[in-house]
Scaffold this active site. Structure first.
Site, PDB file in Angstrom:
ATOM      1  N   LYS A  34      36.812  48.053  21.171  1.00  0.00           N
ATOM      2  CA  LYS A  34      37.460  48.089  22.335  1.00  0.00           C
ATOM      3  C   LYS A  34      38.456  47.142  22.496  1.00  0.00           C
ATOM      4  O   LYS A  34      39.487  47.603  23.044  1.00  0.00           O
ATOM      5  CB  LYS A  34      36.351  47.809  23.570  1.00  0.00           C
ATOM      6  CG  LYS A  34      36.729  47.531  24.779  1.00  0.00           C
ATOM      7  CD  LYS A  34      35.454  46.942  25.906  1.00  0.00           C
ATOM      8  CE  LYS A  34      35.068  45.599  25.549  1.00  0.00           C
ATOM      9  NZ  LYS A  34      36.016  44.596  26.342  1.00  0.00           N
ATOM     10  N   ASN A  35      38.370  46.027  21.890  1.00  0.00           N
ATOM     11  CA  ASN A  35      39.173  45.035  22.328  1.00  0.00           C
ATOM     12  C   ASN A  35      40.722  45.105  21.230  1.00  0.00           C
ATOM     13  O   ASN A  35      41.544  44.244  21.485  1.00  0.00           O
ATOM     14  CB  ASN A  35      38.626  43.627  21.947  1.00  0.00           C
ATOM     15  CG  ASN A  35      37.753  43.412  23.283  1.00  0.00           C
ATOM     16  OD1 ASN A  35      37.586  44.052  24.268  1.00  0.00           O
ATOM     17  ND2 ASN A  35      36.906  42.253  23.076  1.00  0.00           N
ATOM     18  N   CYS A  83      34.746  40.572  33.763  1.00  0.00           N
ATOM     19  CA  CYS A  83      33.350  39.827  33.602  1.00  0.00           C
ATOM     20  C   CYS A  83      33.443  38.409  34.427  1.00  0.00           C
ATOM     21  O   CYS A  83      34.235  37.739  34.412  1.00  0.00           O
ATOM     22  CB  CYS A  83      32.994  39.676  32.070  1.00  0.00           C
ATOM     23  SG  CYS A  83      32.470  41.105  31.245  1.00  0.00           S
ATOM     24  N   ARG A  94      38.860  32.612  33.868  1.00  0.00           N
ATOM     25  CA  ARG A  94      39.555  33.771  33.254  1.00  0.00           C
ATOM     26  C   ARG A  94      41.158  33.475  33.815  1.00  0.00           C
ATOM     27  O   ARG A  94      41.719  34.680  34.440  1.00  0.00           O
ATOM     28  CB  ARG A  94      39.147  35.173  33.592  1.00  0.00           C
ATOM     29  CG  ARG A  94      37.832  35.139  32.785  1.00  0.00           C
ATOM     30  CD  ARG A  94      37.288  36.408  32.495  1.00  0.00           C
ATOM     31  NE  ARG A  94      37.760  36.488  31.190  1.00  0.00           N
ATOM     32  CZ  ARG A  94      37.359  37.990  30.374  1.00  0.00           C
ATOM     33  NH1 ARG A  94      36.683  38.676  31.155  1.00  0.00           N
ATOM     34  NH2 ARG A  94      37.791  38.392  29.380  1.00  0.00           N
ATOM     35  N   ILE A 125      45.359  33.390  33.961  1.00  0.00           N
ATOM     36  CA  ILE A 125      46.499  34.286  33.175  1.00  0.00           C
ATOM     37  C   ILE A 125      47.737  33.506  33.204  1.00  0.00           C
ATOM     38  O   ILE A 125      48.841  33.856  32.863  1.00  0.00           O
ATOM     39  CB  ILE A 125      46.694  35.462  33.807  1.00  0.00           C
ATOM     40  CG1 ILE A 125      46.867  35.402  35.416  1.00  0.00           C
ATOM     41  CG2 ILE A 125      45.478  36.230  33.693  1.00  0.00           C
ATOM     42  CD1 ILE A 125      47.693  36.634  35.964  1.00  0.00           C
ATOM     43  N   LEU A 139      48.661  31.361  30.945  1.00  0.00           N
ATOM     44  CA  LEU A 139      49.386  31.587  29.744  1.00  0.00           C
ATOM     45  C   LEU A 139      50.177  32.857  29.481  1.00  0.00           C
ATOM     46  O   LEU A 139      51.093  32.832  28.653  1.00  0.00           O
ATOM     47  CB  LEU A 139      48.278  31.377  28.274  1.00  0.00           C
ATOM     48  CG  LEU A 139      47.494  29.890  28.383  1.00  0.00           C
ATOM     49  CD1 LEU A 139      46.469  29.749  27.341  1.00  0.00           C
ATOM     50  CD2 LEU A 139      48.552  28.773  28.517  1.00  0.00           C
ATOM     51  N   ASP A 142      31.767  36.334  22.224  1.00  0.00           N
ATOM     52  CA  ASP A 142      31.147  37.663  22.473  1.00  0.00           C
ATOM     53  C   ASP A 142      29.706  37.746  22.066  1.00  0.00           C
ATOM     54  O   ASP A 142      29.036  38.820  22.326  1.00  0.00           O
ATOM     55  CB  ASP A 142      32.184  38.645  22.337  1.00  0.00           C
ATOM     56  CG  ASP A 142      33.315  38.598  23.164  1.00  0.00           C
ATOM     57  OD1 ASP A 142      34.154  39.454  22.792  1.00  0.00           O
ATOM     58  OD2 ASP A 142      33.267  37.919  24.131  1.00  0.00           O
ATOM     59  N   ARG A 147      30.761  49.278  29.985  1.00  0.00           N
ATOM     60  CA  ARG A 147      32.331  49.040  29.507  1.00  0.00           C
ATOM     61  C   ARG A 147      32.532  48.900  28.007  1.00  0.00           C
ATOM     62  O   ARG A 147      33.650  49.051  27.633  1.00  0.00           O
ATOM     63  CB  ARG A 147      32.516  47.730  30.285  1.00  0.00           C
ATOM     64  CG  ARG A 147      32.373  47.879  31.923  1.00  0.00           C
ATOM     65  CD  ARG A 147      32.779  46.481  32.428  1.00  0.00           C
ATOM     66  NE  ARG A 147      34.109  46.161  31.871  1.00  0.00           N
ATOM     67  CZ  ARG A 147      34.670  45.237  31.683  1.00  0.00           C
ATOM     68  NH1 ARG A 147      33.761  43.991  32.169  1.00  0.00           N
ATOM     69  NH2 ARG A 147      35.648  44.504  31.450  1.00  0.00           N
TER      70      ARG A 147
END
Ligand code: EPZ
Length: 445
Positions: A22-23, A116, A121, A123, A125, A305, A397
Site C-alpha cells: 500500500k505504502n 490515522c 502528523r 506536514i 517538512l 507500523d 484501508r
C-alpha cells in the site's frame, strides 16, 4: 457497521502470497501524473486507500481502472489542480499529489490531510521542501495552495527522515530545473520503489535507501509499466499471526531484507524463521520468550507500523518486555483494547511495559487505526474464546480481505454487519485480579 468475529485458539497453517505494498503504491499512483499518457501498475492491492487515491486521480481529470491487481491510469485528460476536500480528508496520502501536480501544472490546491489518529502528523517538512524548490505556498482555513512558475533544484535537509516528505520532494525535484540533493532522507523500501518507478519514467535519481538522494530534474516523463513491491507490513503482520497462534505458515513473494528487524526480534523470542529466496517459513511451538527492549525508529530500525503487532506477541511472552515508540506520539491506542482481552501492559509516556500472560481471552474490541485494528485481529486469533473487532473500516484501508487471507490459513474468522449474534460467548472467566495498571481486564459477555 461491519465487524470481524474470530474464534481464537486455532494455529495458522498453510501457505500465503503477500499482497502489493500500500505504502509504495500510493506515492507511485500520485507520481503517475508526471507523465502524459497511460501508465500501468501491477501488484496493486484492492484497499480503501487505493480506491480513494484512484477517485482523486479521476477528480482531477485522469482515467483510472483497477482490475485483477493491475491499475491503468490515463493522465491525458488531467484538467484540475484542486483536490476535493471530501477525498483529501479520507486519507493522509492525498498529500502526495502536491509534488507531482505542482511539477506538472505549476499549481495544486489541497486541504490539511486526514489519516490515522496516531499522532499530530504535521506536514511542515513537505511544505518546507516544496518552498525550497521555489514553490509559493499559502495556507488559509485548512486549504493549502501551492504555486510555482518553475521549480529549481537545491540542497534540502530534512529535520526528520519523513517518508512522505522525502517522497513528495523526490516527485517535485524530478521535474525541477537542475540538481536536488535530499539530506537525511527516509530510507524505507517504499522510497526505493518510488525511485525505481520515477527512473522507469525517465527520471534521473539515485541514492534511495540511503540518507542522501540525488535528483537531476528532467522535462519530459514517459508513461511506463511497473510492478509494485510486496507489502512488508502485511508480511510482518502474518509473521506475528503465525507466531502468536503457534502455527506454521509459509509466506510467498516476500522480500526478507524488508523485514530484517522483525526477523531478529522474533528469533530472540524463540520463533523459528527460515528464508529461501522470496519464500519465508514461520513456526512457533512454544510460549514466546520476553524481548528485553524494542525501540521503533525509521528504517532499517524496527518499524512503527509493526509495533502494535509485536505487542500482541509479547503480551503472551514469558516475562517482561519493553517497547518504546519514538515515531508517532499517539500510537498506543490498541493497549486499552488488548488489556480488555487480559493483557497486562503499563504505559509510561512513549514506553510500554508488557508483562506476558499465559493467555488472552476473547472480547468485543474496537479498531482505532489501521495497525491497531490488525493487532486486535491477531490477538483474537491467539485468544481463548470469541473476539469481535468493530470499526474494521480502519483495517480495510491496508489489508485486502484480511479475513479471507487468514481463513485460508485455518483461522475461524467471519465478516458480519449483524448487531445481534456477535456478542461472543467466551468461556467462563477464572477470577482475575483487576489490572491496576490499565483498569479491570474484562471479557465480553
Ligand atoms: C508513512 O507515513 C506511512 N504511510 C506510515 O504508515 C508509516 O507509519 C510512516 O511513514 C512511518 O514509517 C504511508 O506511507 C502512506 P512520516 P508518513 O512523515 O509519511 C513527523 C500505515 O499504517 N512529521 O515518516 O506520514 C510525523 O508527525 C501508515 O501504513 C513531521 O513532523 O510518516 C511523525 O511523527 C501509518 N512533519 C513522523 O514525522 C512532516 O512534515 C513520521 O512521519 C512529516 C512528518
Amino acid at each position: 457497521m461491519e465487524k470481524l468475529v474470530i474464534e481464537g485458539g486455532k494455529p495458522l497453517k498453510g501457505t500465503i502470497r503477500i499482497q502489493g505494498a500500500k505504502n509504495a503504491a500510493l506515492p507511485i499512483l500520485a507520481a503517475s501524473v508526471l507523465a502524459e499518457g497511460t501508465t500501468i501498475l501491477e501488484n496493486v492491492p484492492d484497499l480503501l486507500d487505493i480506491r480513494v487515491m484512484l477517485d482523486i486521480l479521476r477528480a482531477i481529470g485522469c482515467k483510472a481502472e483497477h482490475k485483477n491487481e493491475t491499475v491503468h491510469i490515463d493522465t491525458t485528460g488531467l484538467n484540475s489542480f484542486h483536490i476535493p476536500a471530501d477525498l483529501m480528508t479520507q486519507m493522509r496520502s492525498s498529500i502526495f499529489l502536491m509534488g507531482p501536480l505542482v511539477a506538472r501544472l505549476g499549481s495544486v490546491r489541497v486541504y490539511q490531510p486526514g489519516g490515522c489518529a496516531i499522532g499530530e502528523r504535521k506536514i511542515n517538512l513537505h511544505l518546507d521542501g516544496l518552498r525550497a524548490l521555489g514553490a509559493e505556498i499559502e495556507e488559509s482555513c485548512g486549504m493549502i495552495h501551492c504555486r510555482a512558475e518553475k521549480l529549481t533544484g537545491t540542497d534540502i535537509y530534512l529535520d526528520f527522515p519523513s517518508v512522505g516528505a522525502t517522497e513528495n520532494i523526490m516527485m517535485a525535484a524530478a521535474a525541477a530545473d537542475g540538481m536536488t540533493i535530499i539530506h537525511n532522507a527516509a530510507r524505507e523500501p517504499e522510497i526505493q520503489d518510488l525511485q525505481n518507478f520515477l527512473c522507469a519514467m525517465g527520471a534521473r535519481i539515485y541514492g534511495a535507501g540511503t540518507g542522501t538522494i540525488t535528483i537531476e530534474g528532467i522535462t519530459r516523463f514517459t508513461p511506463c509499466t511497473y510492478r509494485i513491491i510486496p507489502d512488508r507490513i502485511v508480511t510482518g503482520t502474518l509473521m506475528v499471526a503465525a507466531a502468536a497462534t503457534r502455527g506454521n505458515v509459509t509466506l510467498e513473494r516476500v522480500i526478507p531484507s524488508h523485514v530484517t528487524s522483525l526477523i531478529h526480534v522474533l528469533r530472540r523470542s524463540g520463533v523459528q524463521i527460515t528464508v529461501s529466496g522470496d519464500i519465508m517459513n514461520v513456526q512457533c511451538h512454544t510460549r514466546p520468550k520476553r524481548v528485553e527492549r524494542v525501540i521503533t525508529s525509521p528504517f532499517p530500525a524496527f518499524p512503527t507500523d509493526l509495533q502494535s503487532l509485536l505487542m500482541v506477541l509479547l503480551s503472551l511472552a514469558d516475562g517482561l518486555s519493553i517497547i518504546k515508540e519514538t515515531v508517532f506520539e499517539g500510537r498506543f491506542k490498541h493497549v486499552d483494547e488488548l488489556s480488555r482481552m487480559g493483557a497486562d501492559i503499563l504505559i509510561d509516556l512513549n514506553t510500554a511495559f508488557i508483562r506476558g500472560v499465559p493467555r488472552l481471552y476473547g472480547a468485543t474490541v474496537e479498531a482505532t487505526d489501521l495497525r491497531a485494528g490488525a493487532a486486535l485481529v491477531v490477538a483474537g486469533l491467539a485468544a481463548h474464546g470469541t473476539t469481535v473487532v468493530e470499526q474494521i473500516q480502519h483495517i480495510d484501508r491496508g489489508y485486502d480481505r484480511l479475513e479471507q487471507l487468514l481463513g485460508s490459513l485455518g483461522a475461524v474468522i467471519t465478516r458480519t454487519s449483524l448487531d445481534s449474534a456477535v456478542r461472543p460467548e467466551t468461556e467462563p472467566e477464572p477470577e482475575r485480579a483487576s489490572n491496576p495498571r490499565t483498569g479491570t481486564a474484562r471479557a465480553n459477555g
